[in-house]
Design a protein around this motif. Structure first.
Motif, PDB file in Angstrom:
ATOM      1  N   PRO A  67       0.819  -1.221   0.000  1.00 35.42           N
ATOM      2  CA  PRO A  67       0.000   0.000   0.000  1.00 35.42           C
ATOM      3  C   PRO A  67       0.843   1.256   0.000  1.00 35.42           C
ATOM      4  O   PRO A  67       1.956   1.297   0.538  1.00 35.42           O
ATOM      5  CB  PRO A  67      -0.806  -0.128   1.300  1.00 35.42           C
ATOM      6  CG  PRO A  67       0.050  -0.965   2.195  1.00 35.42           C
ATOM      7  CD  PRO A  67       0.750  -1.933   1.291  1.00 35.42           C
ATOM      8  N   GLU A  82      -3.115   5.212   0.487  1.00 33.55           N
ATOM      9  CA  GLU A  82      -4.046   4.120   0.812  1.00 33.55           C
ATOM     10  C   GLU A  82      -4.126   3.885   2.313  1.00 33.55           C
ATOM     11  O   GLU A  82      -5.220   3.700   2.863  1.00 33.55           O
ATOM     12  CB  GLU A  82      -3.611   2.849   0.080  1.00 33.55           C
ATOM     13  CG  GLU A  82      -3.822   2.932  -1.428  1.00 33.55           C
ATOM     14  CD  GLU A  82      -3.245   1.755  -2.175  1.00 33.55           C
ATOM     15  OE1 GLU A  82      -3.964   1.151  -2.995  1.00 33.55           O
ATOM     16  OE2 GLU A  82      -2.054   1.438  -1.964  1.00 33.55           O
ATOM     17  N   ASP A 141      -7.521   4.735   4.467  1.00 28.56           N
ATOM     18  CA  ASP A 141      -8.161   3.695   5.279  1.00 28.56           C
ATOM     19  C   ASP A 141      -8.365   4.149   6.724  1.00 28.56           C
ATOM     20  O   ASP A 141      -9.274   3.669   7.412  1.00 28.56           O
ATOM     21  CB  ASP A 141      -7.327   2.413   5.259  1.00 28.56           C
ATOM     22  CG  ASP A 141      -7.326   1.725   3.893  1.00 28.56           C
ATOM     23  OD1 ASP A 141      -8.195   2.043   3.062  1.00 28.56           O
ATOM     24  OD2 ASP A 141      -6.445   0.871   3.673  1.00 28.56           O
ATOM     25  N   GLY A 160      -4.522   5.630  -4.389  1.00 29.09           N
ATOM     26  CA  GLY A 160      -5.299   5.767  -3.170  1.00 29.09           C
ATOM     27  C   GLY A 160      -6.609   5.020  -3.304  1.00 29.09           C
ATOM     28  O   GLY A 160      -6.764   4.151  -4.165  1.00 29.09           O
ATOM     29  N   ARG A 161      -7.592   5.387  -2.489  1.00 33.07           N
ATOM     30  CA  ARG A 161      -8.857   4.644  -2.445  1.00 33.07           C
ATOM     31  C   ARG A 161      -9.988   5.341  -3.188  1.00 33.07           C
ATOM     32  O   ARG A 161     -11.096   4.794  -3.265  1.00 33.07           O
ATOM     33  CB  ARG A 161      -9.282   4.433  -0.992  1.00 33.07           C
ATOM     34  CG  ARG A 161      -8.277   3.711  -0.116  1.00 33.07           C
ATOM     35  CD  ARG A 161      -7.942   2.321  -0.625  1.00 33.07           C
ATOM     36  NE  ARG A 161      -7.146   1.581   0.356  1.00 33.07           N
ATOM     37  CZ  ARG A 161      -6.496   0.455   0.116  1.00 33.07           C
ATOM     38  NH1 ARG A 161      -6.533  -0.074  -1.103  1.00 33.07           N
ATOM     39  NH2 ARG A 161      -5.795  -0.133   1.064  1.00 33.07           N
TER      40      ARG A 161
END
Length: 505
Positions: A121, A125, A129, A144-145
Motif C-alpha cells: 500500500p 491508501e 483507510d 489511493g482509495r
C-alpha cells in the motif's frame, strides 16, 4: 483522549542536493526552507534507493518499502512476462523508440495499478483507510482509495482525453498534470511541462490549504531535478529558490509562517541527489557482440539479452534462462571491460548471496569480489546484520566494533540486496564511476550537467528537513560508531507520516 495531530505536508523536492540547499539558504534565496531548518531538524545525508533514479526512489518514499517489495526496478526495465521494455520517461527520444503510447500507459496507469503490487500500500491508501483527508499533486505514485475520472477542465486536458480515458484510484484530492483533477481550481500545468510543474503544485496546494480540504498533502516539486539535468548540480540554487516560492504560497494561504506551522507539520525530502557528468559510457557498444532486444521489443525470440540504462545505473537481463549459467559469467566479464563502469553486481547462482565486483580499470575501486547476504554478522548503520566474505574494498567497507559501513557507498549492502532481490530487476546491475553516465535508448545523456542513479554517495545522499513531526526512534539515536552516514533513508518517510496520524507502519 489524544489531541488531534497537526496537518502534515510532505514536500518532495526532486534531486535536492544538500550543498545546494545550504547555499540557497545562506544566500537568502530560500526563506521558507531556512525557517523550517531553524525550527525543525535538518539532515544532510538521507539515503536514496539503488538505483538512485526517480521511479524507484519515489516508490520507496510513497510506500516506505524497498524495491524487493515494491518491484519498481528502475527508470527503464524489462518486463519478463510481457517480453518488452518498460520506460517511465528517460527522455522523449527513448519514449519514441520504445513507443510513446506504451510509455504513457506505463507511466500514468500501469506503474500504479499493475507494476506496484496491490499488497504494497501507498501512504495515501494507508491514510485513506484511517479516515485521513488525503491530497496529492503530480507525483509518480498517487494510488489511493478514491476514483477520479480524466479531467476536462482545460482545453489541453480535454485534448488529452483522446488518450487518457480510464479513471484512476488516488487520494481524496488528486491533481495530476491537468489529466486528473478532483475539483476545479483554476490551476494549469500544460500537461505537466517541466518548468511549470512546481507552479502548478504551488497553485493547487494554496487552494487546498485556503479551503481546508486535506489533512495530508503530498506536495510534489519536480522542477529542481529538470533544472539540474540541464544546468548541473551547482545551478540548483535557482530551482531551489523557485521551489521555496511554492512553499511560500502554502504558507501565505495558511496565514503566514507562524499560523501555518501552528496548524501544519512539514517534511521536506529529496528522492536522491545529483552528481556532475563529464563523459558518457559506451554501454550499447560494449554489448555489441550479443543479440540485444531492440527498443521496440521486436522478435524477442531472437534476442539474447535486454539492456536497460538508467542515467548513472544500468541493468542487463539474460533472456535465455537455461543458458544463465554460461551467459552470466560472460556478461560480467563484458561489463567489467566497459570504461566508466564502477561496480558490477549480481546474485550467486544458488541465490543465497549477492556478489559485487570492482572493475579496477584505473578507477577508485579495486578489482576484487565481495559476497554478502543477510545473516549473523556485523550490523550496518540501520541495524541489519550481514554475512560478508571477500574484498571489503570493493565497496570501501570498514568494520569497527561489530559495525560495518561505507562512507563512499552508504547503505550499500541493504540497497544492493533489495535491488538484486527485486523480481523485476535485471540479472546484472551496473553502477557508474564518478563523472560517467549511461546514455538511454534515445541516445540522450547529461554530459556537462547533473545526473544520478549510481550507488555512490554523490548521487544518493539527499536533503531532509522535518518540523513538527517525530523521527523514528532508531533515527533519533544518531549514527552508530564507525559510520559518518546518519542512517536516514527515504524508506523512513512514510512510516513517519503514518505514525504522525496514529497509524502503525
Amino acid at each position: 483522549m489524544s489531541a488531534r495531530p497537526r496537518k502534515l505536508v510532505l514536500a518532495v523536492i526532486d534531486g535536492l542536493k544538500p550543498s545546494a540547499l545550504e547555499k540557497a539558504v545562506a544566500d537568502g534565496r530560500a526563506p521558507v526552507l531556512a525557517t523550517l531548518i531553524d525550527r525543525g531538524t535538518y539532515v544532510d545525508d538521507c539515503c536514496a534507493a539503488f538505483p538512485s533514479v526517480t521511479p524507484c526512489c519515489a516508490a520507496t518514499i510513497a510506500t516506505g518499502r524497498r524495491q524487493d517489495d515494491h518491484r519498481i526496478a528502475s527508470m527503464n526495465w524489462y518486463h519478463r512476462d510481457e517480453r518488452r521494455y518498460v520506460e517511465y520517461g528517460s527522455s522523449f527520444g527513448a519514449a519514441r523508440r520504445i513507443g510513446i503510447a506504451k510509455q504513457l500507459g506505463d507511466l500514468i496507469y500501469r506503474m500504479n495499478h499493475e507494476h506496484l503490487p496491490a499488497d504494497v500500500p501507498t501512504v495515501f491508501e494507508r491514510l485513506d483507510d484511517a479516515g485521513v483527508r488525503t491530497a496529492g499533486t503530480t507525483y509518480l505514485f498517487y494510488r489511493g482509495r478514491h476514483e477520479h475520472q480524466p479531467s476536462k477542465e482545460s482545453p489541453m486536458s480535454r485534448l488529452a482525453t483522446t488518450v487518457i480515458r480510464k479513471p484512476v484510484k488516488g487520494p481524496r484530492e488528486l491533481f495530476y498534470a491537468d489529466l486528473f483533477a478532483s475539483r476545479e481550481t483554476g490551476c494549469w500545468s500544460r500537461l505537466g511541462m517541466p518548468g511549470l510543474r512546481d507552479q502548478h503544485t504551488g497553485c493547487v496546494g494554496a487552494y487546498l490549504v485556503e479551503h481546508d480540504l486535506c489533512d495530508f498533502l503530498l506536495f510534489s516539486l519536480p522542477d529542481n531535478d529538470t533544472h539540474s539535468h540541464e544546468h548541473g548540480p551547482d545551478a540548483q540554487v535557482a530551482s531551489i529558490a523557485e521551489a521555496d516560492r511554492q512553499l511560500e504560497r502554502l504558507v501565505h494561504a495558511g496565514g503566514g509562517i507562524d499560523a501555518f506551522l501552528a496548524e501544519h507539520a512539514v517534511i521536506v525530502v529529496a528522492d536522491h541527489s545529483h552528481a556532475l557528468v563529464e563523459k558518457r559510457i559506451d554501454f550499447f557498444e560494449g554489448f555489441a557482440d550479443y543479440a540485444v532486444l531492440p527498443a521496440n521489443g521486436a522478435r524477442p525470440d531472437r534476442a539474447e539479452i535486454a539492456l536497460c540504462p538508467a542515467q548513472r545505473s544500468a541493468m542487463v537481463y539474460g533472456l535465455v534462462p537455461e543458458a544463465r549459467a554460461t551467459l552470466l559469467p560472460r556478461l560480467v566479464a563484458t561489463a567489467r571491460g566497459i570504461d566508466g563502469v564502477d561496480v558490477v553486481m549480481w546474485r550467486a547462482s544458488d541465490g543465497t548471496a549477492a556478489v559485487a565486483r570492482g572493475v579496477g580499470n584505473g578507477g577508485p575501486v579495486p578489482a576484487g569480489e565481495l559476497r554478502f547476504a543477510p545473516g549473523d554478522g556485523p550490523r550496518d548503520t540501520r541495524g541489519e546484520s550481514w554475512i560478508v566474505e571477500g574484498d571489503l574494498d570493493v565497496l570501501e567497507l570498514h568494520v569497527q566494533d561489530g559495525r560495518i559501513a561505507s562512507d563512499a557507498y552508504p547503505d550499500a549492502l541493504a540497497r544492493i540486496w533489495a535491488a538484486l532481490s527485486c523480481a523485476t530487476s535485471g540479472d546484472l546491475l551496473l553502477s557508474a564511476a564518478a563523472g560517467r553516465e549511461f546514455p538511454d535508448w534515445g541516445d540522450s545523456d547529461h554530459v556537462d550537467a547533473g545526473s544520478h542513479g549510481s550507488l555512490h554517495a554523490d548521487d544518493s545522499l539527499g536533503a531532509l528537513i522535518y518540523c513538527g513531526v517525530e523521527p523514528p526512534p532508531e533515527r533519533a539515536e544518531g549514527p552508530a560508531a564507525g559510520s559518518r552516514w546518519s542512517g536516514w533513508s527515504i524508506a523512513d518517510i512514510t512510516p513517519m507520516a503514518l505514525r504522525h496520524f496514529g497509524v502503525e507502519p
